[in-house]
Write a protein that holds these residues in place. Structure first.
Motif, PDB file in Angstrom:
ATOM      1  N   PHE A 245       0.831  -1.208   0.000  1.00  0.00           N
ATOM      2  CA  PHE A 245       0.000   0.000   0.000  1.00  0.00           C
ATOM      3  C   PHE A 245       0.863   1.255   0.000  1.00  0.00           C
ATOM      4  O   PHE A 245       0.661   2.182  -0.799  1.00  0.00           O
ATOM      5  CB  PHE A 245      -0.927  -0.042   1.209  1.00  0.00           C
ATOM      6  CG  PHE A 245      -1.471   1.294   1.620  1.00  0.00           C
ATOM      7  CD1 PHE A 245      -2.398   1.959   0.828  1.00  0.00           C
ATOM      8  CD2 PHE A 245      -1.055   1.887   2.800  1.00  0.00           C
ATOM      9  CE1 PHE A 245      -2.884   3.199   1.204  1.00  0.00           C
ATOM     10  CE2 PHE A 245      -1.544   3.120   3.182  1.00  0.00           C
ATOM     11  CZ  PHE A 245      -2.460   3.780   2.389  1.00  0.00           C
ATOM     12  N   LEU A 246       1.871   1.284   0.886  1.00  0.00           N
ATOM     13  CA  LEU A 246       2.738   2.455   0.961  1.00  0.00           C
ATOM     14  C   LEU A 246       3.563   2.627  -0.318  1.00  0.00           C
ATOM     15  O   LEU A 246       3.780   3.759  -0.783  1.00  0.00           O
ATOM     16  CB  LEU A 246       3.671   2.339   2.167  1.00  0.00           C
ATOM     17  CG  LEU A 246       3.037   2.576   3.532  1.00  0.00           C
ATOM     18  CD1 LEU A 246       4.053   2.354   4.640  1.00  0.00           C
ATOM     19  CD2 LEU A 246       2.446   3.973   3.627  1.00  0.00           C
TER      20      LEU A 246
ATOM     21  N   ALA B 230       2.739   1.817  -3.345  1.00  0.00           N
ATOM     22  CA  ALA B 230       1.872   2.318  -4.415  1.00  0.00           C
ATOM     23  C   ALA B 230       1.635   3.825  -4.271  1.00  0.00           C
ATOM     24  O   ALA B 230       1.742   4.584  -5.236  1.00  0.00           O
ATOM     25  CB  ALA B 230       0.549   1.560  -4.411  1.00  0.00           C
ATOM     26  N   VAL B 231       1.321   4.260  -3.047  1.00  0.00           N
ATOM     27  CA  VAL B 231       1.069   5.687  -2.819  1.00  0.00           C
ATOM     28  C   VAL B 231       2.357   6.496  -2.985  1.00  0.00           C
ATOM     29  O   VAL B 231       2.351   7.585  -3.575  1.00  0.00           O
ATOM     30  CB  VAL B 231       0.458   5.898  -1.419  1.00  0.00           C
ATOM     31  CG1 VAL B 231       0.183   7.377  -1.179  1.00  0.00           C
ATOM     32  CG2 VAL B 231      -0.819   5.097  -1.262  1.00  0.00           C
ATOM     33  N   ALA B 232       3.474   5.973  -2.449  1.00  0.00           N
ATOM     34  CA  ALA B 232       4.752   6.681  -2.561  1.00  0.00           C
ATOM     35  C   ALA B 232       5.206   6.768  -4.012  1.00  0.00           C
ATOM     36  O   ALA B 232       5.760   7.789  -4.436  1.00  0.00           O
ATOM     37  CB  ALA B 232       5.808   5.987  -1.710  1.00  0.00           C
TER      38      ALA B 232
ATOM     39  N   GLU C 295       3.382   7.009  -6.667  1.00  0.00           N
ATOM     40  CA  GLU C 295       2.612   8.071  -7.324  1.00  0.00           C
ATOM     41  C   GLU C 295       3.161   9.441  -6.948  1.00  0.00           C
ATOM     42  O   GLU C 295       3.304  10.327  -7.799  1.00  0.00           O
ATOM     43  CB  GLU C 295       1.141   7.962  -6.925  1.00  0.00           C
ATOM     44  CG  GLU C 295       0.258   8.992  -7.608  1.00  0.00           C
ATOM     45  CD  GLU C 295      -1.200   8.854  -7.187  1.00  0.00           C
ATOM     46  OE1 GLU C 295      -2.024   9.692  -7.633  1.00  0.00           O
ATOM     47  OE2 GLU C 295      -1.519   7.910  -6.423  1.00  0.00           O
ATOM     48  N   ALA C 296       3.505   9.617  -5.672  1.00  0.00           N
ATOM     49  CA  ALA C 296       4.071  10.899  -5.233  1.00  0.00           C
ATOM     50  C   ALA C 296       5.427  11.151  -5.882  1.00  0.00           C
ATOM     51  O   ALA C 296       5.758  12.286  -6.245  1.00  0.00           O
ATOM     52  CB  ALA C 296       4.192  10.910  -3.706  1.00  0.00           C
TER      53      ALA C 296
ATOM     54  N   LEU D 231       3.338  12.907  -0.394  1.00  0.00           N
ATOM     55  CA  LEU D 231       2.951  11.609   0.152  1.00  0.00           C
ATOM     56  C   LEU D 231       2.118  11.773   1.415  1.00  0.00           C
ATOM     57  O   LEU D 231       1.103  11.073   1.602  1.00  0.00           O
ATOM     58  CB  LEU D 231       4.199  10.768   0.437  1.00  0.00           C
ATOM     59  CG  LEU D 231       3.969   9.423   1.123  1.00  0.00           C
ATOM     60  CD1 LEU D 231       3.051   8.540   0.293  1.00  0.00           C
ATOM     61  CD2 LEU D 231       5.294   8.719   1.378  1.00  0.00           C
TER      62      LEU D 231
ATOM     63  N   LYS E 120      -1.459  12.717   0.615  1.00  0.00           N
ATOM     64  CA  LYS E 120      -2.246  11.586   0.127  1.00  0.00           C
ATOM     65  C   LYS E 120      -2.652  10.663   1.276  1.00  0.00           C
ATOM     66  O   LYS E 120      -3.784  10.159   1.316  1.00  0.00           O
ATOM     67  CB  LYS E 120      -1.454  10.820  -0.931  1.00  0.00           C
ATOM     68  CG  LYS E 120      -1.244  11.592  -2.232  1.00  0.00           C
ATOM     69  CD  LYS E 120      -0.478  10.765  -3.232  1.00  0.00           C
ATOM     70  CE  LYS E 120      -0.347  11.490  -4.565  1.00  0.00           C
ATOM     71  NZ  LYS E 120      -1.677  11.706  -5.207  1.00  0.00           N
ATOM     72  N   LEU E 121      -1.737  10.407   2.207  1.00  0.00           N
ATOM     73  CA  LEU E 121      -2.059   9.539   3.341  1.00  0.00           C
ATOM     74  C   LEU E 121      -3.094  10.190   4.256  1.00  0.00           C
ATOM     75  O   LEU E 121      -3.985   9.502   4.786  1.00  0.00           O
ATOM     76  CB  LEU E 121      -0.780   9.228   4.117  1.00  0.00           C
ATOM     77  CG  LEU E 121       0.267   8.374   3.386  1.00  0.00           C
ATOM     78  CD1 LEU E 121       1.522   8.224   4.230  1.00  0.00           C
ATOM     79  CD2 LEU E 121      -0.291   7.006   3.025  1.00  0.00           C
TER      80      LEU E 121
ATOM     81  N   MET F  53      -6.546   9.746   3.005  1.00  0.00           N
ATOM     82  CA  MET F  53      -7.070   8.390   3.196  1.00  0.00           C
ATOM     83  C   MET F  53      -7.405   8.086   4.656  1.00  0.00           C
ATOM     84  O   MET F  53      -7.944   7.017   4.954  1.00  0.00           O
ATOM     85  CB  MET F  53      -6.048   7.365   2.694  1.00  0.00           C
ATOM     86  CG  MET F  53      -5.751   7.480   1.218  1.00  0.00           C
ATOM     87  SD  MET F  53      -4.465   6.312   0.728  1.00  0.00           S
ATOM     88  CE  MET F  53      -4.250   6.737  -1.002  1.00  0.00           C
TER      89      MET F  53
ATOM     90  N   CYS G 269      -5.516   7.178   7.125  1.00  0.00           N
ATOM     91  CA  CYS G 269      -4.933   5.886   7.471  1.00  0.00           C
ATOM     92  C   CYS G 269      -4.116   5.930   8.757  1.00  0.00           C
ATOM     93  O   CYS G 269      -3.612   4.893   9.200  1.00  0.00           O
ATOM     94  CB  CYS G 269      -4.057   5.381   6.323  1.00  0.00           C
ATOM     95  SG  CYS G 269      -2.720   6.493   5.895  1.00  0.00           S
TER      96      CYS G 269
END
Length: 415
Positions: free
Chosen positions: A202-203, A205-207, A209-210, A238, A241-242, A245, A247
């Motif tokens: 998960f991290l 994928a998000v990282a 994109e950033a 990043l 984005k977190l 969410m 999270c």
């Protein structure tokens, strides 16, 4: 026969009519059974009490300093306030499973790390092909120039490989537990043991994109030099984005650990970097020389003041007097020279004023004396002297003089 038969009949009848005594035997058995049952029930009560004590004592648990815990009662977090819902280090108690369940998570001061290598090249391939394989080798895109240098319509980009190291922490245990999917621990494992591997995809994928969004806003030179702004921008994006969410994860740092250009273009990049470094060196030297000359000229304030048509002469004189560097030295020397010339002129005027009465009496004698004094002063400062006396019979006579300096004479004069 009849008598014998009667006797037998009476004998059986007598046995049948005789009362039987079973009371003593039944009383002993019943008593033994009652005692056995009483002892059994007493032991059973003790066992049940012990089991109940063990059951409730099994609800005692310890939270380590690097952990935080939550108690789930039928799947819902127990407690009303944050302090009641998130348990800190120490001993705690919960109703044993299945009524309540204890969930432990890493504390806020626990740093977790994840390496992001999805933008790096295939190091096993020592003989790369002429083209880059995007399936085997990761990369990100950067601009050819900085944003400030971009011209309208310019869209030139470059490819670079990069490695990153993400360090993070769980800042909100409740939000993390509710919104982040974590693998169910296997036997002998806790939630803390499976969190890093469960959260890593998960991290990443998000990282990723950033990183893609961040890198495209910087130039190839800034990326190769690992400009600190790249890491800060990626970390900021990043975290945004977190947070969106919910999270409960806080980014501690997002470090750009390595950057390199594609191996297929190694020679071109090396030549480009060499030229860029040479240009930077020349720019630094030019700026240093400029600053040095400006300081020698008295500084920027003096230059701006002298060149400004709005500043009056009195103000310019103030700047001249407060100048620094070589200008101050030149001004001081000029003032000293002016004072020397003025004083010398005054002395000469006084001298000539004293000679005026004598000159009026004997002008030729005075002029000859002045001429001799001047000759003596000139000759006293020379290193080599050559005197030629004229004669009446030496008309059109050739006279040769070696004008080369005599090293012995020069050395003797210096001593």
């Amino acid at each position: 026969m009849s008598n014998e038969h009667n006797n037998n009949h009476h004998h059986i009848a007598g046995e049948t009519n005789e009362p039987l005594d079973f009371g003593s035997e039944f009383d002993a058995g019943t008593k033994s059974l009652a005692d056995a049952l009483r002892i059994s029930f007493a032991v059973l009560k003790i066992i049940m009490v012990v089991l109940v004590i063990l059951f409730f004592s099994s609800g005692v648990f310890t939270v380590a300093p690097d952990e935080r815990a939550m108690v789930l009662r039928f799947g819902k977090i127990r407690g009303e306030t944050t302090e009641q819902r998130i348990l800190g280090p120490g001993l705690h108690w919960a109703i044993p499973y299945p009524i309540e369940e204890v969930v432990k998570l890493p504390a806020r001061n626990t740093i977790l790390r994840t390496a992001i290598d999805s933008f790096w090249y295939d190091e096993k391939n020592t003989y790369p092909s002429r083209s880059l394989d995007p399936i085997l080798e990761g990369y990100s895109i950067t601009r050819n120039d900085t944003i400030a240098d971009l011209k309208e319509g310019d869209s030139d980009y470059n490819i670079v490989h990069s490695r990153w190291l993400l360090t993070y922490r769980i800042s909100d245990c409740e939000m993390f537990y509710k919104n982040v999917s974590v693998k169910t621990p296997d036997a002998g494992q806790t939630l803390i043991d499976v969190i890093p591997k469960s959260v890593e995809p998960f991290l990443k994928a998000v990282a990723s994109e950033a990183i893609v969004i961040t890198m495209v806003n910087f130039s190839i030179d800034e990326a190769i030099k690992s400009d600190s702004r790249i890491s800060k921008e990626a970390e900021k994006l990043l975290q945004q984005k977190l947070d969106a969410m919910n999270c409960g994860i806080e980014v501690d740092s997002m470090q750009l650990t390595a950057v390199i250009w594609p191996k297929q273009l190694n020679d071109s990049f090396v030549a480009s970097i060499k030229a860029s470094n040479e240009a930077d060196r020349m720019i630094r030297e030019t700026r240093g020389y400029t600053e040095s000359r400006i300081n020698e000229a008295g500084g920027r304030a003096l230059i701006n003041a002298i060149l400004s048509p709005e500043i009056e002469d009195e103000q310019k004189e103030y700047y001249w007097n407060n100048a620094s560097g070589t200008v101050q030295q030149i001004i001081a020397e000029s003032k000293a020279y002016r004072t020397k010339v003025v004083e010398s002129a005054k002395a000469n005027a006084d001298y000539l004023q004293k000679l005026l009465p004598e000159y009026r009496k004997r002008p030729k004698l005075v002029l000859q004396r002045i001429y001799q004094d001047a000759i003596e002063e000139v000759l006293s400062n020379t290193q080599e002297t050559i005197i030629a006396q004229p004669s009446s019979g030496a008309k059109n006579r050739e006279f040769r003089v070696m004008i080369n300096r005599d090293p012995a004479a020069v050395k003797k004069k210096q001593q």
